[in-house]
Design a protein around this motif. Structure first.
Motif, PDB file in Angstrom:
ATOM      1  N   LEU A  93      46.574  39.589  40.798  1.00  0.00           N
ATOM      2  CA  LEU A  93      46.033  40.619  39.908  1.00  0.00           C
ATOM      3  C   LEU A  93      45.474  41.733  40.776  1.00  0.00           C
ATOM      4  N   THR A  94      45.869  42.981  40.466  1.00  0.00           N
ATOM      5  CA  THR A  94      45.398  44.129  41.244  1.00  0.00           C
ATOM      6  C   THR A  94      44.694  45.129  40.340  1.00  0.00           C
ATOM      7  N   TYR A  95      43.486  45.554  40.767  1.00  0.00           N
ATOM      8  CA  TYR A  95      42.814  46.678  40.114  1.00  0.00           C
ATOM      9  C   TYR A  95      43.273  47.930  40.853  1.00  0.00           C
ATOM     10  N   VAL A  96      44.172  48.672  40.212  1.00  0.00           N
ATOM     11  CA  VAL A  96      44.904  49.752  40.879  1.00  0.00           C
ATOM     12  C   VAL A  96      44.007  50.876  41.404  1.00  0.00           C
ATOM     13  N   PRO A  97      42.977  51.328  40.689  1.00  0.00           N
ATOM     14  CA  PRO A  97      42.172  52.449  41.200  1.00  0.00           C
ATOM     15  C   PRO A  97      41.585  52.216  42.589  1.00  0.00           C
ATOM     16  N   THR A  98      41.276  50.958  42.930  1.00  0.00           N
ATOM     17  CA  THR A  98      40.722  50.661  44.257  1.00  0.00           C
ATOM     18  C   THR A  98      41.691  49.850  45.110  1.00  0.00           C
ATOM     19  N   ILE A 135      37.570  35.183  42.023  1.00  0.00           N
ATOM     20  CA  ILE A 135      37.988  36.539  41.680  1.00  0.00           C
ATOM     21  C   ILE A 135      36.830  37.513  41.827  1.00  0.00           C
ATOM     22  N   LEU A 136      35.639  37.075  41.429  1.00  0.00           N
ATOM     23  CA  LEU A 136      34.494  37.979  41.388  1.00  0.00           C
ATOM     24  C   LEU A 136      33.969  38.356  42.768  1.00  0.00           C
ATOM     25  N   THR A 137      34.364  37.629  43.803  1.00  0.00           N
ATOM     26  CA  THR A 137      33.963  38.021  45.150  1.00  0.00           C
ATOM     27  C   THR A 137      34.454  39.430  45.463  1.00  0.00           C
ATOM     28  N   SER A 138      35.650  39.750  44.986  1.00  0.00           N
ATOM     29  CA  SER A 138      36.239  41.075  45.232  1.00  0.00           C
ATOM     30  C   SER A 138      36.022  42.051  44.080  1.00  0.00           C
ATOM     31  N   LEU A 139      35.963  41.541  42.842  1.00  0.00           N
ATOM     32  CA  LEU A 139      35.963  42.439  41.689  1.00  0.00           C
ATOM     33  C   LEU A 139      34.655  42.448  40.901  1.00  0.00           C
ATOM     34  N   GLY A 140      33.733  41.538  41.201  1.00  0.00           N
ATOM     35  CA  GLY A 140      32.451  41.551  40.514  1.00  0.00           C
ATOM     36  C   GLY A 140      31.694  42.841  40.795  1.00  0.00           C
ATOM     37  N   GLY A 141      31.195  43.483  39.745  1.00  0.00           N
ATOM     38  CA  GLY A 141      30.484  44.746  39.902  1.00  0.00           C
ATOM     39  C   GLY A 141      31.371  45.967  39.884  1.00  0.00           C
ATOM     40  N   SER A 142      32.695  45.774  39.928  1.00  0.00           N
ATOM     41  CA  SER A 142      33.621  46.901  39.848  1.00  0.00           C
ATOM     42  C   SER A 142      33.618  47.491  38.440  1.00  0.00           C
ATOM     43  N   GLN A 143      34.080  48.717  38.328  1.00  0.00           N
ATOM     44  CA  GLN A 143      34.267  49.308  37.010  1.00  0.00           C
ATOM     45  C   GLN A 143      35.586  48.819  36.425  1.00  0.00           C
ATOM     46  N   THR A 144      35.753  49.013  35.132  1.00  0.00           N
ATOM     47  CA  THR A 144      36.921  48.459  34.437  1.00  0.00           C
ATOM     48  C   THR A 144      38.011  49.474  34.142  1.00  0.00           C
ATOM     49  N   ALA A 145      37.661  50.736  33.992  1.00  0.00           N
ATOM     50  CA  ALA A 145      38.627  51.734  33.530  1.00  0.00           C
ATOM     51  C   ALA A 145      39.755  51.916  34.548  1.00  0.00           C
ATOM     52  N   GLY A 146      40.972  52.052  34.018  1.00  0.00           N
ATOM     53  CA  GLY A 146      42.130  52.246  34.873  1.00  0.00           C
ATOM     54  C   GLY A 146      43.160  51.157  34.684  1.00  0.00           C
ATOM     55  N   ASP A 147      44.147  51.127  35.560  1.00  0.00           N
ATOM     56  CA  ASP A 147      45.255  50.178  35.454  1.00  0.00           C
ATOM     57  C   ASP A 147      44.929  48.854  36.145  1.00  0.00           C
ATOM     58  N   TRP A 148      45.308  47.770  35.459  1.00  0.00           N
ATOM     59  CA  TRP A 148      45.244  46.422  36.002  1.00  0.00           C
ATOM     60  C   TRP A 148      46.667  45.874  36.018  1.00  0.00           C
ATOM     61  N   ARG A 149      47.131  45.425  37.195  1.00  0.00           N
ATOM     62  CA  ARG A 149      48.532  45.027  37.337  1.00  0.00           C
ATOM     63  C   ARG A 149      48.643  43.543  37.714  1.00  0.00           C
TER      64      ARG A 149
END
Length: 232
Positions: A90-95, A163-177
Motif C-alpha cells: 500500500l502506497t500513500y502517493v503524496p509522500t 503500518i502505522l510506523t510509517s503512516l501514523g500521523g500522516s494526512q489522508t487526502a490524496g491517492d492511496w495505491r
C-alpha cells in the motif's frame, strides 16, 4: 497606607493580565471527535511472473483530510494458487510512503515460499492477531487460507511489520495505491476489489488573534501597569 494602595493596584494588574490570557486562550480551536474514511477500489487480474504487477487507486478527497491513527486494508475476493508468489503493498502517493501487507509468504532468504492458496477476503491491521504465515504453513498446496483478520508482515518472516510506523500521523487526502505483484511463474490469480478504512483525528486550524485585538489587549495591560505605580 502606601502598601495597602500598592496591593490594591497590583491586584488590578492581575485581573488585567488574567483577562488577557483568558481572551487569547478562548481563541483556541479544539479538535472534534474522531473521524473515519472508507473507500473501495477496483479489482484486477494479477499478471503471472511480473514484478510490476497490477494496481488500483483510491482517492481521498480534500474534504476528508485528517490525521491517521488507524488503518485497515481489506482485499476482497482475492484468489491465487500459490501465496508464496505474491507481494502486496500500500502506497500513500503524496509522500511516496509504502507499507507491506505481505511479502512472499513462507519464503525465507530463498526458495518458492508457501504453496497454499488465497481464496477469500483478507483484512490487514496492526492490531489484528491473525498470523498469515502460520496459517499458511498449516496446510498443503490444496489448502485455502481462511478469510479473516491478519496483521501485516514483511519479507523473510511472519513477524508483525506495523503500518502505522510509517503512516501514523500522516494526512489522508490524496491517492492511496494498492499494488499486488507475482514474482514466480506457473500460478495465476485475481483481486475482486479492495477497501481502505482510515481512522483519525481532525486537523485543528491554527487560530491567530486579529492585530487590533492584540493591540487592545496590550493597551489594557499597560493601563493596568500604570495603575500599579500610581500613588494616592
Amino acid at each position: 497606607m502606601n502598601t495597602t494602595t500598592n496591593f490594591k493596584s497590583l491586584s488590578g494588574v492581575g485581573v488585567v493580565l488574567a483577562g488577557t490570557v483568558s481572551a487569547i486562550a478562548g481563541m483556541t480551536v479544539l479538535p472534534a471527535s474522531a473521524v473515519t474514511f472508507t473507500g473501495t477500489g477496483t479489482g484486477f487480474n494479477i499478471p503471472d511472473n511480473n514484478a510490476t504487477g497490477a494496481s488500483s487507486t483510491i482517492t481521498v478527497p480534500t474534504g476528508s483530510n485528517f490525521l491517521i491513527t488507524n488503518i485497515t486494508v481489506t482485499l476482497n475476493n482475492l484468489t491465487h494458487t500459490f501465496v508464496g508468489d505474491l507481494i502486496a503493498n500500500l502506497t500513500y502517493v503524496p509522500t511516496n510512503t509504502t507499507v507491506t501487507l505481505f511479502n512472499r509468504i513462507g519464503l525465507v532468504s530463498s526458495g518458492q515460499g508457501d504453496s497454499s492458496n488465497f481464496n477469500g477476503n483478507y483484512s490487514f491491521n496492526d492490531a489484528f492477531t491473525g498470523n498469515i504465515w502460520s496459517v499458511a504453513a498449516s496446510g498443503d498446496a490444496s489448502f485455502n487460507i481462511p478469510s479473516g483478520n491478519y496483521f501485516p508482515t514483511g519479507a523473510d518472516s511472519g513477524t508483525l511489520v506495523p503500518i502505522l510506523t510509517s503512516l501514523g500521523g500522516s494526512q489522508t487526502a490524496g491517492d492511496w495505491r494498492l499494488r499486488i505483484s507475482d514474482l514466480s511463474g506457473g500460478d495465476a490469480g485475481s483481486l475482486g476489489s479492495w477497501t481502505l478504512n482510515l481512522e483519525g483525528t481532525p486537523i485543528a486550524p491554527v487560530s491567530v488573534p486579529e492585530s487590533n485585538s492584540v493591540l487592545g489587549l496590550l493597551a489594557l495591560g499597560l493601563l493596568g501597569t500604570a495603575a500599579a505605580f500610581k500613588r494616592h
